[in-house]
Design a protein around this motif. Structure first.
Motif, PDB file in Angstrom:
ATOM      1  N   SER A 165       0.825  -1.204   0.000  1.00 14.82           N
ATOM      2  CA  SER A 165       0.000   0.000   0.000  1.00 14.82           C
ATOM      3  C   SER A 165       0.862   1.257   0.000  1.00 14.82           C
ATOM      4  O   SER A 165       0.596   2.220  -0.738  1.00 14.82           O
ATOM      5  N   ASN A 166       1.920   1.254   0.812  1.00 17.14           N
ATOM      6  CA  ASN A 166       2.846   2.397   0.834  1.00 17.14           C
ATOM      7  C   ASN A 166       3.522   2.579  -0.522  1.00 17.14           C
ATOM      8  O   ASN A 166       3.678   3.709  -1.004  1.00 17.14           O
ATOM      9  N   LEU A 167       3.917   1.467  -1.107  1.00 11.41           N
ATOM     10  CA  LEU A 167       4.595   1.532  -2.407  1.00 11.41           C
ATOM     11  C   LEU A 167       3.677   2.099  -3.481  1.00 11.41           C
ATOM     12  O   LEU A 167       4.100   2.893  -4.324  1.00 11.41           O
ATOM     13  N   LEU A 214       4.256   5.256  -5.715  1.00 16.21           N
ATOM     14  CA  LEU A 214       4.202   5.088  -7.173  1.00 16.21           C
ATOM     15  C   LEU A 214       3.352   6.183  -7.801  1.00 16.21           C
ATOM     16  O   LEU A 214       3.711   6.769  -8.825  1.00 16.21           O
ATOM     17  N   LYS A 215       2.223   6.484  -7.165  1.00 20.69           N
ATOM     18  CA  LYS A 215       1.331   7.521  -7.685  1.00 20.69           C
ATOM     19  C   LYS A 215       1.968   8.909  -7.623  1.00 20.69           C
ATOM     20  O   LYS A 215       1.547   9.820  -8.310  1.00 20.69           O
ATOM     21  N   GLN A 216       2.999   9.026  -6.796  1.00 18.22           N
ATOM     22  CA  GLN A 216       3.748  10.285  -6.723  1.00 18.22           C
ATOM     23  C   GLN A 216       4.959  10.251  -7.664  1.00 18.22           C
ATOM     24  O   GLN A 216       5.846  11.090  -7.583  1.00 18.22           O
ATOM     25  N   ARG A 217       4.992   9.246  -8.519  1.00 16.91           N
ATOM     26  CA  ARG A 217       6.039   9.073  -9.542  1.00 16.91           C
ATOM     27  C   ARG A 217       7.408   8.752  -8.926  1.00 16.91           C
ATOM     28  O   ARG A 217       8.456   9.143  -9.433  1.00 16.91           O
ATOM     29  N   ASP A 218       7.384   7.971  -7.848  1.00 16.53           N
ATOM     30  CA  ASP A 218       8.619   7.570  -7.177  1.00 16.53           C
ATOM     31  C   ASP A 218       9.193   6.344  -7.899  1.00 16.53           C
ATOM     32  O   ASP A 218       8.617   5.256  -7.860  1.00 16.53           O
ATOM     33  N   ARG A 219      10.321   6.539  -8.560  1.00 15.65           N
ATOM     34  CA  ARG A 219      10.928   5.458  -9.360  1.00 15.65           C
ATOM     35  C   ARG A 219      11.405   4.287  -8.485  1.00 15.65           C
ATOM     36  O   ARG A 219      11.382   3.141  -8.907  1.00 15.65           O
ATOM     37  N   ASN A 220      11.865   4.598  -7.281  1.00 17.45           N
ATOM     38  CA  ASN A 220      12.335   3.527  -6.398  1.00 17.45           C
ATOM     39  C   ASN A 220      11.176   2.648  -5.932  1.00 17.45           C
ATOM     40  O   ASN A 220      11.337   1.435  -5.765  1.00 17.45           O
ATOM     41  N   ALA A 221      10.011   3.250  -5.713  1.00 17.09           N
ATOM     42  CA  ALA A 221       8.830   2.469  -5.349  1.00 17.09           C
ATOM     43  C   ALA A 221       8.437   1.559  -6.502  1.00 17.09           C
ATOM     44  O   ALA A 221       8.115   0.381  -6.307  1.00 17.09           O
ATOM     45  N   PHE A 222       8.484   2.102  -7.715  1.00 19.84           N
ATOM     46  CA  PHE A 222       8.187   1.292  -8.897  1.00 19.84           C
ATOM     47  C   PHE A 222       9.169   0.123  -9.013  1.00 19.84           C
ATOM     48  O   PHE A 222       8.776  -1.017  -9.256  1.00 19.84           O
ATOM     49  N   TRP A 270       3.416   2.080 -14.550  1.00 17.66           N
ATOM     50  CA  TRP A 270       4.176   3.301 -14.331  1.00 17.66           C
ATOM     51  C   TRP A 270       3.467   4.496 -14.987  1.00 17.66           C
ATOM     52  O   TRP A 270       3.303   5.546 -14.390  1.00 17.66           O
ATOM     53  N   GLU A 271       3.032   4.302 -16.230  1.00 22.81           N
ATOM     54  CA  GLU A 271       2.416   5.390 -16.980  1.00 22.81           C
ATOM     55  C   GLU A 271       1.010   5.731 -16.492  1.00 22.81           C
ATOM     56  O   GLU A 271       0.562   6.861 -16.620  1.00 22.81           O
ATOM     57  N   LYS A 272       0.298   4.732 -15.953  1.00 23.24           N
ATOM     58  CA  LYS A 272      -1.104   4.939 -15.570  1.00 23.24           C
ATOM     59  C   LYS A 272      -1.345   4.632 -14.097  1.00 23.24           C
ATOM     60  O   LYS A 272      -2.402   4.135 -13.716  1.00 23.24           O
ATOM     61  N   SER A 273      -0.373   4.954 -13.262  1.00 21.80           N
ATOM     62  CA  SER A 273      -0.486   4.623 -11.837  1.00 21.80           C
ATOM     63  C   SER A 273      -1.682   5.302 -11.170  1.00 21.80           C
ATOM     64  O   SER A 273      -2.215   4.791 -10.185  1.00 21.80           O
ATOM     65  N   ASP A 274      -2.123   6.426 -11.713  1.00 21.04           N
ATOM     66  CA  ASP A 274      -3.277   7.125 -11.129  1.00 21.04           C
ATOM     67  C   ASP A 274      -4.555   6.297 -11.183  1.00 21.04           C
ATOM     68  O   ASP A 274      -5.488   6.542 -10.423  1.00 21.04           O
ATOM     69  N   PHE A 275      -4.590   5.324 -12.100  1.00 15.54           N
ATOM     70  CA  PHE A 275      -5.798   4.515 -12.261  1.00 15.54           C
ATOM     71  C   PHE A 275      -5.861   3.331 -11.285  1.00 15.54           C
ATOM     72  O   PHE A 275      -6.862   2.638 -11.219  1.00 15.54           O
ATOM     73  N   ILE A 276      -4.801   3.092 -10.544  1.00 12.92           N
ATOM     74  CA  ILE A 276      -4.798   2.005  -9.570  1.00 12.92           C
ATOM     75  C   ILE A 276      -5.570   2.467  -8.337  1.00 12.92           C
ATOM     76  O   ILE A 276      -5.218   3.470  -7.718  1.00 12.92           O
ATOM     77  N   ARG A 277      -6.630   1.752  -8.003  1.00 17.18           N
ATOM     78  CA  ARG A 277      -7.438   2.140  -6.846  1.00 17.18           C
ATOM     79  C   ARG A 277      -6.665   1.902  -5.553  1.00 17.18           C
ATOM     80  O   ARG A 277      -5.944   0.918  -5.412  1.00 17.18           O
ATOM     81  N   ASP A 278      -6.846   2.801  -4.600  1.00 19.96           N
ATOM     82  CA  ASP A 278      -6.103   2.727  -3.334  1.00 19.96           C
ATOM     83  C   ASP A 278      -6.436   1.478  -2.521  1.00 19.96           C
ATOM     84  O   ASP A 278      -5.613   0.977  -1.779  1.00 19.96           O
ATOM     85  N   ASN A 279      -7.661   0.983  -2.651  1.00 21.31           N
ATOM     86  CA  ASN A 279      -8.085  -0.152  -1.822  1.00 21.31           C
ATOM     87  C   ASN A 279      -7.828  -1.509  -2.485  1.00 21.31           C
ATOM     88  O   ASN A 279      -8.283  -2.526  -2.012  1.00 21.31           O
ATOM     89  N   VAL A 280      -7.095  -1.529  -3.585  1.00 22.51           N
ATOM     90  CA  VAL A 280      -6.791  -2.787  -4.281  1.00 22.51           C
ATOM     91  C   VAL A 280      -5.334  -3.147  -4.042  1.00 22.51           C
ATOM     92  O   VAL A 280      -4.445  -2.321  -4.257  1.00 22.51           O
ATOM     93  N   GLY A 281      -5.090  -4.370  -3.569  1.00 18.59           N
ATOM     94  CA  GLY A 281      -3.714  -4.827  -3.382  1.00 18.59           C
ATOM     95  C   GLY A 281      -2.996  -4.877  -4.720  1.00 18.59           C
ATOM     96  O   GLY A 281      -3.571  -5.288  -5.725  1.00 18.59           O
ATOM     97  N   ILE A 282      -1.730  -4.456  -4.742  1.00 14.90           N
ATOM     98  CA  ILE A 282      -0.998  -4.405  -6.002  1.00 14.90           C
ATOM     99  C   ILE A 282      -0.812  -5.797  -6.605  1.00 14.90           C
ATOM    100  O   ILE A 282      -0.847  -5.956  -7.821  1.00 14.90           O
TER     101      ILE A 282
END
Length: 197
Positions: free
Chosen positions: A10-12, A16-24, A61-73
């Motif tokens: 969840s933290n990652l 990722l949504k903040q465009r953090d390359r290390n999280a990706f 990476w390109e569409k990280s904004d579309f990942i819902r917060d309540n869905v496990g990666i």
């Protein structure tokens, strides 16, 4: 020590949504091999599987904004990779009846159900049940499923007849399907991991 390794999924995703390359990079390190394994098991084509997995991670990476917060990666990646495999099949890039059956069955399982899967727990459960099989049956089954050997190759390696190998695999599948039957969300896992030869 890499601080990202101790972060929750969840933290990652938040990073990722903040465009953090290390999280990706950490998400990629955690899940790319597992997703590749599943895609390759469905397609049985290493190059196509690599391309689909690469495309998947490029997309998150390109569409990280579309990942819902309540869905496990892990669930998100599983659903997204399944959808890419189905699209690949539907575009006619492969004609195998086996893949068509996976596609047909996969469409019957809702994304909501798949999103609730805990991949690591499911794989541990399946591995645990395989370990409980009788020794010879387990050996044959693991050579078939984990090393992806044909019945003929297993027969030669273990000095058995092909019919004995086939029967051992069939019996293992029957046992595992009974033991895992009450986990209704395992349908896809069973098709991928416990496929028929």
């Amino acid at each position: 020590m890499n601080k990202y390794k101790v972060l929750t999924d969840s933290n990652l995703v938040s990073l990722l949504k903040q465009r953090d390359r290390n999280a990706f990079a950490e998400i990629y390190d955690r899940y790319s091999m597992m997703i590749y394994y599943k895609v390759n098991q469905m397609l049985r084509d290493e190059n196509a599987a690599k391309d689909l997995v690469q495309d998947l991670f490029t997309s998150i990476w390109e569409k990280s904004d579309f990942i819902r917060d309540n869905v496990g990666i892990s669930s998100y990646l599983y659903v997204a990779s399944r959808n890419r495999v189905l699209n690949y099949i539907q575009k006619g890039k492969t004609k195998s009846d086996y893949l068509a059956e996976i596609g047909k069955y996969s469409l019957q399982v809702s994304d909501e159900t798949l999103e609730k899967l805990d991949e690591k727990d499911l794989m541990l459960l399946i591995t645990s049940e395989i370990a409980k099989l009788p020794a010879k049956m387990r050996e044959v089954f693991e050579l078939s499923r984990l090393e992806d050997l044909s019945h003929r190759e297993i027969a030669e390696r273990l000095n058995l007849s092909e019919s004995t190998v086939k029967k051992q695999v069939q019996n293992a599948l029957k046992i595992l399907k009974v033991r895992l039957a009450h986990y209704n969300s395992l349908g896809i896992m069973l098709l991928i991991f416990l496929r028929s030869n």
